[in-house]
Design an enzyme around this catalytic site. Sequence first.
Site, short mmCIF file in Angstrom:
data_model
loop_
_atom_site.label_atom_id
_atom_site.label_comp_id
_atom_site.label_asym_id
_atom_site.label_seq_id
_atom_site.Cartn_x
_atom_site.Cartn_y
_atom_site.Cartn_z
CE LYS A 25 -4.32 -1.81 2.26
NZ LYS A 25 -5.61 -1.26 2.50
CE LYS A 61 -8.85 -9.34 -0.74
NZ LYS A 61 -8.53 -8.41 0.37
CE LYS A 99 -14.33 -2.34 -0.29
NZ LYS A 99 -14.57 -2.91 1.54
#
Length: 338
Positions: free
Chosen positions: A117, A200, A203
């Site tokens: 991230k 993955k 959203k």
Amino acid sequence: MTENSFTPRVFSGVKPSGGLQLGNYLGAIKRWVDMQGKMETIYCVVDLHAITVWQDPAELKNGTREIAAGMLAAGIDPTQSILFNQSQVAAHAELGWIFNCVARVGWMNRMTQFKDKAGTNAEQVSLGLYAYPSLMAADILLYHGTHVPVGDDQKQHVELTRDIATKFNHDFKTDFFPLTEPVIEGPAMRIMNLREGTKKMSKSGESDMERINMTDDADLIAKKFKKAKTDPEPLPETIDGLAERPEARNLVDIYAALDDKTPEAVIAEYAGAGWGKFKPALADLAVAKLSPISTEMARLMNDPAEIDRILGDGAEKARAIAEPILQKTYDIVGLLRS
Ligand code: TRP
């Protein structure tokens, strides 16, 4: 330290960043529903985790309600499970602080999710993003959670939770915290992006075509599956034939999870079928399974006060478990309470 001296208790959480998508439903919420009634179950919308990256305040509130609505619509029953949002139980942040003082910087540096991230921008991300796993440990251990159903991307964080419990127990010569087990099973533990079978489904991915949102209508679901990336080969005769075909494997896994079957059973049924046959069948199945949930979600979202009431009741029940555990933790650490 005996792990089994703790009452089995399930804890899991889902982040309210963006709306609810198929990966959350199949990979998490559907399995949480299955665990209800078998053990004590506590499910949390982790809004404090969401703000480790910027969230628009109005969207965060709406997203928290939407996740809660999705959980309720999918069958989380507030009379069987405790359902609440994290920020309504202050003890999460309080125990999180104590665990910040137990966890080591070196442990945090090994967290692959943080590295992914933060990317090349590690100096600019929030301190909260770095400390995220110790808050997650607090979420779980605040309830003496013994079982945590999560996707395999969260396994390292559950292992860190065990490390924190172990160090705390060792440092303070106690056996107060259990060693939590990750529960990772089923075909849907990791639903992948429809455009890139090694990423993955999320959203936050840039294209809406790469995910199925729980609010998508039948036409859009059909279109997304039709356009999902695959290879030119038909479905193989056995599951081993999917080993090097991540996109094909993902669609088979989604079918299996939606239909409560094993991927092997899906292959047995569709061996040799081309995508022209499999994709429409998958779209029909998805619409049949998801439309009752999205209809109920929409109904709930029209009544935000009712959602807030349910989350408030859940928070009260959560506090009743969490408070004594936090107080005992303070006492063990030597923090004076008047
Ligand atoms: N980190 C989890 C995720 O990104 C969410 C989460 C926060 C969680 N706290 C938790 C999951 C506690 C299980 C238990 O999906």
